[in-house]
Write a protein that holds these residues in place. Structure first.
Motif, PDB file in Angstrom:
ATOM      1  N   MET A 156       0.835  -1.180   0.000  1.00  0.00           N
ATOM      2  CA  MET A 156       0.000   0.000   0.000  1.00  0.00           C
ATOM      3  C   MET A 156       0.878   1.241   0.000  1.00  0.00           C
ATOM      4  SD  MET A 156      -3.035  -1.079   2.664  1.00  0.00           S
ATOM      5  CE  MET A 156      -4.088   0.265   2.090  1.00  0.00           C
ATOM      6  N   ALA A 175       0.868   5.431   1.156  1.00  0.00           N
ATOM      7  CA  ALA A 175       0.183   6.408   1.998  1.00  0.00           C
ATOM      8  C   ALA A 175       0.958   7.716   1.960  1.00  0.00           C
ATOM      9  CB  ALA A 175       0.062   5.903   3.436  1.00  0.00           C
ATOM     10  N   ARG A 219     -11.363   6.257   8.532  1.00  0.00           N
ATOM     11  CA  ARG A 219     -11.719   5.055   7.780  1.00  0.00           C
ATOM     12  C   ARG A 219     -13.171   4.679   8.021  1.00  0.00           C
ATOM     13  NH1 ARG A 219      -7.976   2.072   5.439  1.00  0.00           N
ATOM     14  NH2 ARG A 219      -9.092   0.103   5.681  1.00  0.00           N
ATOM     15  N   GLY A 238      -3.779   4.161  -0.554  1.00  0.00           N
ATOM     16  CA  GLY A 238      -4.500   2.953  -0.926  1.00  0.00           C
ATOM     17  C   GLY A 238      -3.588   1.914  -1.537  1.00  0.00           C
ATOM     18  N   LYS A 239      -4.193   0.876  -2.079  1.00  0.00           N
ATOM     19  CA  LYS A 239      -3.442  -0.260  -2.607  1.00  0.00           C
ATOM     20  C   LYS A 239      -2.834   0.053  -3.972  1.00  0.00           C
ATOM     21  CE  LYS A 239      -6.284  -3.770  -0.280  1.00  0.00           C
ATOM     22  NZ  LYS A 239      -7.218  -4.907  -0.473  1.00  0.00           N
ATOM     23  N   GLU A 277      -2.005  -0.857  -7.720  1.00  0.00           N
ATOM     24  CA  GLU A 277      -2.575  -1.657  -8.790  1.00  0.00           C
ATOM     25  C   GLU A 277      -1.439  -2.301  -9.576  1.00  0.00           C
ATOM     26  OE1 GLU A 277      -5.165   0.850 -11.046  1.00  0.00           O
ATOM     27  OE2 GLU A 277      -6.722   0.875  -9.485  1.00  0.00           O
ATOM     28  N   ALA A 329       4.816   2.650  -6.056  1.00  0.00           N
ATOM     29  CA  ALA A 329       4.134   3.181  -4.874  1.00  0.00           C
ATOM     30  C   ALA A 329       3.798   4.658  -5.059  1.00  0.00           C
ATOM     31  CB  ALA A 329       5.010   2.977  -3.640  1.00  0.00           C
ATOM     32  N   GLU A 377      -4.400   7.707  -5.930  1.00  0.00           N
ATOM     33  CA  GLU A 377      -5.329   7.638  -4.802  1.00  0.00           C
ATOM     34  C   GLU A 377      -5.670   9.033  -4.260  1.00  0.00           C
ATOM     35  OE1 GLU A 377      -6.956   5.214  -3.356  1.00  0.00           O
ATOM     36  OE2 GLU A 377      -6.065   3.390  -4.170  1.00  0.00           O
ATOM     37  N   VAL A 434       0.704  -6.263   5.978  1.00  0.00           N
ATOM     38  CA  VAL A 434       0.696  -5.068   5.142  1.00  0.00           C
ATOM     39  C   VAL A 434       2.099  -4.476   5.059  1.00  0.00           C
ATOM     40  CG1 VAL A 434      -1.704  -4.488   5.675  1.00  0.00           C
ATOM     41  CG2 VAL A 434       0.131  -3.525   7.068  1.00  0.00           C
ATOM     42  N   LEU A 462       3.379  -0.646   4.150  1.00  0.00           N
ATOM     43  CA  LEU A 462       2.990   0.727   3.874  1.00  0.00           C
ATOM     44  C   LEU A 462       4.208   1.507   3.386  1.00  0.00           C
ATOM     45  CD1 LEU A 462       0.772   1.470   7.004  1.00  0.00           C
ATOM     46  CD2 LEU A 462      -0.021   1.367   4.657  1.00  0.00           C
TER      47      LEU A 462
END
Length: 305
Positions: free
Chosen positions: A1, A3, A18, A33-34, A36, A41, A48, A75, A77
């Protein structure tokens, strides 16, 4: 992800709430967000931010990378500092937003993985070190650091008498407060935890001698040279560390160094802000950030030139 720690010209940081239906719902977060398929990143973050907030990011600087395991998922980040953007942020998905001062982040509930990000967001890019090799220069060098807008300072007063330390702190701390600079004192100073400052910087030896974080310390940092020391600092809850020596120094030009590649490898194995120390000049800040560091630390870097 991906951020973003999005900072406006007033120095405030944007956070979003959230949705309760999401993983870690009902908690605040840094927008993002994630990734694609095929995205970097940074590309994912820019997309996003446009989709979620209707802002256009023009640049982003790596801030910190966090790997965290929740009971139900793992995760990673990839966090960037975004202070160059256009548009007025709005919750395009109906999410509440707030602009808050960096220290106000402590008042909000975030997912556990976000805690090191909060620390990184509150810290500046530069960590100035006041060395007492020549005590007559201490106050002059403090004024130089403050004049150069250094907001995080480590008073490494290992050679002064207790009386001289107290006298210096009585003068230095009010000056730092006036300039909104954080002042830490080295753990080698007698009764360092009782001095009227913002926190303590642990020597590597003192760090490894601790089994838990000392109580009633607002900011706690440490000197590290190895992965074992970094892991121990993280284990006991140190806020941030310096990792050294990265490059040859003027005082020890032939001593072994980590180099940027090894620095990056070590930083990637912990979830904590890390400053590069050793041979740093102001121009090394970009390299430190690209290698995953919080920034650079130094004795001469911010008082010479």
């Amino acid at each position: 992800m991906a951020a973003g720690v999005i900072k406006n010209p007033q120095g405030q940081i944007l956070i979003a709430l959230r949705d309760a239906s999401l993983h870690q719902g009902g908690l605040w977060e840094f927008p993002g967000g994630k990734l694609e398929p095929g995205e970097t990143a940074e590309q994912a973050l820019f997309r996003e931010l446009k989709e979620e907030l209707d802002i256009t990011a023009h640049a982003a600087t790596p801030l910190i990378t966090i790997k965290h395991s929740y009971p139900d998922r793992h995760v990673q980040l990839n966090v960037f500092l975004v202070d160059n953007f256009s548009g007025l942020a709005k919750g395009c998905q109906g999410q509440p937003l707030k602009w808050v001062a960096p220290d106000e982040l402590l008042k909000f509930s975030f997912p556990a993985a976000n805690q090191p990000i909060i620390t990184a967001a509150r810290l500046p890019r530069c960590y100035g070190i006041l060395d007492d090799a020549d005590p007559s220069l201490l106050m002059d060098n403090l004024h130089k650091l403050l004049a150069n807008d250094i907001k995080l300072i480590h008073a490494r007063l290992k050679n002064l008498s207790a009386g001289a330390v107290n006298a210096f702190i009585r003068q230095a701390y009010p000056l730092c407060q006036q300039q909104q600079a954080v002042l830490l004192v080295n753990s080698a100073v007698a009764d360092a935890d009782k001095l009227n400052v913002d926190g303590m910087h642990l020597t590597a030896a003192h760090l490894m001698g601790l089994t838990e974080r000392p109580t009633n310390i607002t900011w706690l940092s440490a000197s590290c040279h190895t992965l074992d020391e970094l892991n121990h600092a993280q284990h006991i809850g140190v806020d941030f560390v310096v990792l050294a020596p990265v490059l040859p120094t003027a005082t020890h030009p032939d001593a072994p160094t980590l180099g940027w590649e090894r620095f990056e490898e070590l930083v990637a194995q912990i979830n904590m802000p890390v400053y590069a120390l050793g041979g740093m000049v102001a121009e090394d800040l970009t390299a430190a950030c690209q290698a995953g560091g919080q920034g650079i630390a130094g004795i001469r870097a911010f008082i010479e030139g």
